[in-house]
Design a protein around this motif. Structure first.
Motif, PDB file in Angstrom:
ATOM      1  N   PRO A  29     -18.473  10.640  -6.660  1.00 56.28           N
ATOM      2  CA  PRO A  29     -19.921  10.636  -6.896  1.00 56.28           C
ATOM      3  C   PRO A  29     -20.737  11.301  -5.793  1.00 56.28           C
ATOM      4  O   PRO A  29     -21.971  11.303  -5.871  1.00 56.28           O
ATOM      5  CB  PRO A  29     -20.241   9.143  -6.956  1.00 56.28           C
ATOM      6  N   ALA A  49     -28.654  10.820  -5.417  1.00 57.11           N
ATOM      7  CA  ALA A  49     -29.487  10.244  -6.489  1.00 57.11           C
ATOM      8  C   ALA A  49     -29.950  11.302  -7.472  1.00 57.11           C
ATOM      9  O   ALA A  49     -30.252  10.989  -8.641  1.00 57.11           O
ATOM     10  CB  ALA A  49     -30.681   9.523  -5.885  1.00 57.11           C
ATOM     11  N   PRO A  69     -26.523  14.821 -11.557  1.00 56.41           N
ATOM     12  CA  PRO A  69     -26.424  14.389 -12.956  1.00 56.41           C
ATOM     13  C   PRO A  69     -25.476  13.197 -13.086  1.00 56.41           C
ATOM     14  O   PRO A  69     -24.462  13.119 -12.389  1.00 56.41           O
ATOM     15  CB  PRO A  69     -25.842  15.637 -13.666  1.00 56.41           C
ATOM     16  N   LYS A  70     -25.819  12.264 -13.923  1.00 57.43           N
ATOM     17  CA  LYS A  70     -24.983  11.104 -14.144  1.00 57.43           C
ATOM     18  C   LYS A  70     -23.725  11.496 -14.886  1.00 57.43           C
ATOM     19  O   LYS A  70     -23.765  12.263 -15.850  1.00 57.43           O
ATOM     20  CB  LYS A  70     -25.737  10.030 -14.939  1.00 57.43           C
ATOM     21  N   ARG A  71     -22.585  10.969 -14.398  1.00 63.28           N
ATOM     22  CA  ARG A  71     -21.323  11.269 -15.059  1.00 63.28           C
ATOM     23  C   ARG A  71     -21.111  10.335 -16.242  1.00 63.28           C
ATOM     24  O   ARG A  71     -21.393   9.149 -16.149  1.00 63.28           O
ATOM     25  CB  ARG A  71     -20.155  11.105 -14.072  1.00 63.28           C
ATOM     26  N   SER A  72     -20.633  10.885 -17.314  1.00 66.00           N
ATOM     27  CA  SER A  72     -20.335  10.047 -18.482  1.00 66.00           C
ATOM     28  C   SER A  72     -18.972   9.427 -18.339  1.00 66.00           C
ATOM     29  O   SER A  72     -18.058  10.022 -17.764  1.00 66.00           O
ATOM     30  CB  SER A  72     -20.378  10.890 -19.754  1.00 66.00           C
ATOM     31  N   SER A  73     -18.806   8.212 -18.820  1.00 59.50           N
ATOM     32  CA  SER A  73     -17.539   7.506 -18.698  1.00 59.50           C
ATOM     33  C   SER A  73     -16.588   7.917 -19.807  1.00 59.50           C
ATOM     34  O   SER A  73     -16.985   8.438 -20.832  1.00 59.50           O
ATOM     35  CB  SER A  73     -17.774   5.996 -18.746  1.00 59.50           C
TER      36      SER A  73
END
Length: 245
Positions: free
Chosen positions: A94, A238, A241-245
């Motif tokens: 992350p 912060a 981009p948010k990682r997808s699970s």
């Protein structure tokens, strides 16, 4: 202020010290393993990450501790005790840096570990007795055949041992956060998330910082500088981009 541990240079160690150190380290490691899974988590495994924005230049400008002062380095003798350091590819971590390395080591929960040691000591029949000594010669009045001196840098004055040199640095403590049970190293700053708080230890001056420094006063500016380095890192994190699970 972190007084650290008093260090002796390699040249002052006996020829057999490396093997003795390894034996002590392996014995200690085996004992620490016995505390894993106990209530209060006195000992636990934790991942540590080493972060770099650039591959070559930054590692040279923010080096890990070297042998400038002839420190004794024996880590390779016990490298088999812990998992090998791994390079973590982009997308598998992350952090907002280009290069990431990870290793895993045992970490102390100091508050509960101290309580556990004291409990073990008392259960084994130990006793605590407070006595005052005016000089090292007063130790001869003790009936015990072995005395273990654990005063660290204080032993320099207590025992007139001028070979002990202080190695000091600043430590900032942040309140503990749920899920932050790992460590990282970035731009000369060490961070470790513990059960009782998050340790931020700046070493922005490299190995020279704190060497032979007898000043025990806290340096708020140095502590803040270390926190700001980590603050900048996480502000970039912060925005990722948010990682997808």
């Amino acid at each position: 202020m972190d007084a650290g541990l008093a260090h002796r240079v390699t040249s002052a160690a006996s020829p057999n010290f490396a093997a003795e150190w390894e034996s002590m380290a392996r014995t200690s490691f085996a004992m620490y393993q016995s505390y894993l899974g106990m209530p209060g988590t006195p000992i636990e495994w934790a991942d540590h990450y080493e972060l770099f924005d650039e591959d070559g230049a930054e590692r040279r400008s923010h080096p890990r501790p070297s042998n400038t002062h002839d420190f004794a380095h024996y880590e390779d003798r016990i490298a088999d005790l812990t998992p090998e350091t791994q390079d973590i590819p982009a997308g598998a971590h992350p952090f907002p840096t280009k290069y990431v390395k990870r290793d895993t080591t045992l970490t102390f929960n100091i508050a509960d570990y101290s309580r556990q040691l004291m409990n073990d000591f008392m259960i084994a029949g130990g006793a605590i007795e407070t006595r005052e000594f005016q000089s090292p010669q007063d130790m001869a009045s003790l009936a015990q055949p072995v005395i273990i001196n654990c005063t660290g840098y204080g032993a320099r004055q207590l025992w007139s041992d001028e070979s002990i040199v202080p190695v000091r640095g600043q430590i900032a403590w942040l309140i503990p956060q749920e899920g932050v049970h790992y460590g990282l190293y970035y731009k000369g700053v060490n961070v470790l998330g513990r059960r009782d708080g998050i340790v931020v230890q700046p070493n922005l001056g490299g190995e020279e910082e704190g060497w032979n420094d007898t000043n025990e006063q806290p340096d708020r500016a140095a502590a803040v500088a270390g926190v700001e380095v980590i603050q900048e890192l996480y502000s970039r994190m912060a925005k990722m981009p948010k990682r997808s699970s």
